[in-house]
Write an enzyme that holds these catalytic residues in place. Structure first.
Site, short mmCIF file in Angstrom:
data_model
loop_
_atom_site.label_atom_id
_atom_site.label_comp_id
_atom_site.label_asym_id
_atom_site.label_seq_id
_atom_site.Cartn_x
_atom_site.Cartn_y
_atom_site.Cartn_z
N SER A 1 -9.51 -15.88 -2.08
CA SER A 1 -9.79 -15.19 -3.33
C SER A 1 -10.14 -13.73 -3.06
O SER A 1 -10.81 -13.40 -2.08
CB SER A 1 -10.98 -15.86 -4.03
OG SER A 1 -11.36 -15.11 -5.16
N ARG B 1 -3.04 3.08 6.74
CA ARG B 1 -3.22 2.26 7.95
C ARG B 1 -3.78 0.88 7.60
O ARG B 1 -3.41 -0.12 8.23
CB ARG B 1 -4.14 2.95 8.95
CG ARG B 1 -3.52 4.17 9.58
CD ARG B 1 -2.36 3.77 10.50
NE ARG B 1 -1.76 4.95 11.07
CZ ARG B 1 -0.48 5.28 10.95
NH1 ARG B 1 0.34 4.52 10.28
NH2 ARG B 1 -0.02 6.37 11.51
N GLU C 1 -0.88 -0.97 6.34
CA GLU C 1 -0.02 -1.28 7.47
C GLU C 1 -0.57 -2.46 8.28
O GLU C 1 0.17 -3.36 8.66
CB GLU C 1 0.10 -0.04 8.36
CG GLU C 1 0.99 -0.23 9.57
CD GLU C 1 1.03 1.01 10.44
OE1 GLU C 1 2.15 1.40 10.81
OE2 GLU C 1 -0.04 1.58 10.75
#
Length: 164
Positions: free
Chosen positions: A116, A90, A93
């Site tokens: 960074s 998740r 995602e």
């Protein structure tokens, strides 16, 4: 023979479990972020010498041997199967879904560059939403790194070659 990263991490996680302390509690006691504490215990970050006494005070079961191991530069890696773990999936995602928009906002606010992941702080916090339900707050706090225009006159290696 050198102990494997997973074996050391397993021993470190055992020390944490034995302590009964959360990452947040250890973070408070050491002055580190909760995610950085987890990174240290998973051998994804290097323990610095000035932090070692604080970590050992927070986790008294940490042996000198484990502390020495933690102070070695780690092999920062991940298990490719980790993506199958639902929380990690998740997170991936969410970054993939929101990534393009986040990139656009970074470029709009800062210019052409990146965030960074080395000069970087990360934390996980728990808050109550307006509906009273628990919510997860992830904070990514990374230094902005602008892309540079690659001018020959600024290329030190080329300048050295010309001087020979």
């Amino acid at each position: 023979m050198e102990e494997s990263k997973s074996s050391v991490a397993s021993r470190l996680m055992s020390v944490k479990r034995t302590s009964g302390k959360s990452y947040g509690r250890i973070a408070e006691e050491t002055g580190l972020t909760n995610v950085y504490v987890a990174q240290l215990l998973r051998r994804q970050a290097q323990l610095k010498a000035d932090t070692a006494p604080k970590l050992q005070a927070a986790l008294p079961e940490l042996t000198d041997e484990l502390l020495q191991e933690m102070m070695k530069p780690p092999l920062r890696s991940y298990d490719p199967h980790l993506i199958q773990e639902p929380t990690v999936y998740r997170l991936n995602e969410a970054v993939m879904h929101f990534g393009e928009s986040i990139k656009e906002i970074i470029n709009e606010e800062f210019g052409d560059g990146i965030m960074s992941a080395i000069d970087f702080y990360c934390s996980v916090d728990k808050v109550k939403g307006v509906d009273g339900k628990d919510r997860v707050v992830l904070t990514f706090d990374g230094k902005y790194l602008p892309h540079t225009e690659q001018k020959s006159e600024h290329m030190v290696s080329r300048l050295r070659l010309q001087g020979d």
